[in-house]
Design a protein around this motif. Structure first.
Motif, PDB file in Angstrom:
ATOM      1  N   SER A 198       3.406  -7.116   2.362  1.00  0.00           N
ATOM      2  CA  SER A 198       2.191  -7.929   2.483  1.00  0.00           C
ATOM      3  C   SER A 198       2.022  -8.863   1.286  1.00  0.00           C
ATOM      4  O   SER A 198       1.489  -9.972   1.427  1.00  0.00           O
ATOM      5  CB  SER A 198       0.960  -7.024   2.611  1.00  0.00           C
ATOM      6  OG  SER A 198       0.833  -6.183   1.475  1.00  0.00           O
ATOM      7  N   ARG A 241       4.420 -11.981   1.558  1.00  0.00           N
ATOM      8  CA  ARG A 241       3.946 -13.001   2.489  1.00  0.00           C
ATOM      9  C   ARG A 241       3.006 -13.990   1.810  1.00  0.00           C
ATOM     10  O   ARG A 241       2.889 -15.139   2.259  1.00  0.00           O
ATOM     11  CB  ARG A 241       3.220 -12.351   3.681  1.00  0.00           C
ATOM     12  CG  ARG A 241       4.096 -11.571   4.616  1.00  0.00           C
ATOM     13  CD  ARG A 241       3.291 -10.989   5.770  1.00  0.00           C
ATOM     14  NE  ARG A 241       2.559 -12.011   6.491  1.00  0.00           N
ATOM     15  CZ  ARG A 241       1.222 -12.115   6.511  1.00  0.00           C
ATOM     16  NH1 ARG A 241       0.470 -11.256   5.831  1.00  0.00           N
ATOM     17  NH2 ARG A 241       0.644 -13.068   7.200  1.00  0.00           N
ATOM     18  N   GLU A 269       2.410 -12.041  10.115  1.00  0.00           N
ATOM     19  CA  GLU A 269       2.206 -10.657   9.691  1.00  0.00           C
ATOM     20  C   GLU A 269       3.244  -9.708  10.266  1.00  0.00           C
ATOM     21  O   GLU A 269       3.629  -8.722   9.635  1.00  0.00           O
ATOM     22  CB  GLU A 269       0.802 -10.210  10.090  1.00  0.00           C
ATOM     23  CG  GLU A 269       0.384  -8.882   9.521  1.00  0.00           C
ATOM     24  CD  GLU A 269      -1.069  -8.563   9.794  1.00  0.00           C
ATOM     25  OE1 GLU A 269      -1.467  -7.407   9.569  1.00  0.00           O
ATOM     26  OE2 GLU A 269      -1.812  -9.466  10.237  1.00  0.00           O
ATOM     27  N   ASN A 270       3.731  -9.976  11.460  1.00  0.00           N
ATOM     28  CA  ASN A 270       4.674  -9.068  12.129  1.00  0.00           C
ATOM     29  C   ASN A 270       6.123  -9.528  12.044  1.00  0.00           C
ATOM     30  O   ASN A 270       6.998  -8.926  12.665  1.00  0.00           O
ATOM     31  CB  ASN A 270       4.275  -8.908  13.598  1.00  0.00           C
ATOM     32  CG  ASN A 270       2.933  -8.220  13.767  1.00  0.00           C
ATOM     33  OD1 ASN A 270       2.631  -7.271  13.050  1.00  0.00           O
ATOM     34  ND2 ASN A 270       2.129  -8.697  14.707  1.00  0.00           N
TER      35      ASN A 270
END
Length: 288
Positions: free
Chosen positions: A141, A144, A211-212
């Motif tokens: 996370s 990103r 996010e994925n």
């Protein structure tokens, strides 16, 4: 001001977690307390609610702690906005220890070797992401949210701002030689500093990676090698911790790299990975 009114103001003006507050309000409604004044909510009611989450809703430690964080933040904001003057009723509710070891299992060196060979052939971009997680100890996370300008190649440092960091604290992460090789391949000098370091396009871009994205791409690896569900991209951070501790036995350096706020947090984290149970080290204790 009543709880429901405060919720609406909070929703319009601040970062808001609708589901958590709705769950709390629904519970209060069951006891005809959903219309109470903000200042009337006390520590006893807060305790009863979190007992309900654990016993009736079967909340795990992480879900419990997430809910606690939201409600603490909500009440802190109410105090900040001077809607109430009383203390935060959730302030004395303790977080539960989370079992880091049940998910995101560390990979064995043989597994990493197989993954490396496969990804370098099939998906080199995903291998770059693996290297960042492994060599920088950063969370997926956090990666990103990194931008090109956060990478200081003159000082070999990654600047982790409060916006990027999970802990919301500014920090730096050293770029080790193996990671520097991967970064050099990215040719970051071609991109503006405000571009996100990782995107869905295989290079820095204005839009950050979805996010994925990592999990979606890593599913092919899991299928290829028949990995169980608890093997994830995050597991490469745990792999780094395991490998480094076995080599150096230096828990304070691991604390710094993981950016843990205390050595106790690092100890709990490492115990969940099966570390700090070093029989060989104990056997070297001098005789008396």
């Amino acid at each position: 001001m009543r709880l429901k009114e405060a919720k609406q103001l909070y929703k319009r003006g601040l970062r808001f977690y609708d589901g958590t507050l709705n769950t709390f309000l629904d519970w209060l409604k069951g006891y005809r307390m959903d219309n109470m004044w903000l200042g009337d909510l006390n520590h006893k009611i807060a305790q009863q609610y979190f007992t309900y989450l654990l016993v009736d809703r079967k909340y795990k430690a992480k879900t419990h702690n997430n809910a606690l964080g939201v409600l603490k933040t909500f009440y802190n904001e109410c105090i900040k906005q001077e809607w109430i003057e009383e203390k935060n009723p959730f302030a004395k509710i303790d977080k539960l220890p989370e079992d880091y070891g049940t998910k995101n299992k560390p990979f064995s060196n043989d597994q990493v070797a197989d993954i490396k060979e496969y990804l370098q052939e099939e998906n080199p971009y995903l291998w770059t992401l693996v290297c960042f997680i492994y060599y920088s100890f950063m969370r997926p996370s956090e990666l990103r949210r990194l931008k090109v300008g956060d990478v200081d190649l003159e000082k070999d440092l990654i600047l982790v701002s409060g916006i990027v960091s999970k802990t919301k604290k500014r920090d730096v992460v050293p770029i080790v030689p193996a990671l520097r090789k991967e970064i050099d391949k990215m040719e970051l000098e071609k991109f503006p500093n405000d571009f996100y370091l990782f995107s869905g396009y295989g290079e820095p871009a204005k839009e950050k990676m979805g996010e994925n994205f990592m999990n979606k791409n890593f599913r092919k690896v899991k299928t290829k090698f028949n990995f169980e569900t608890d093997y994830t991209m995050y597991g490469f951070k745990h792999t780094a911790v395991v490998n480094w501790y076995k080599k150096e036995k230096d828990i304070r350096e691991i604390q710094k790299m993981c950016r843990h706020s205390s050595i106790l947090m690092t100890e709990r984290y490492m115990k969940s990975l099966g570390l700090l149970d070093d029989k060989d080290a104990v056997s070297k204790l001098p005789e008396i």
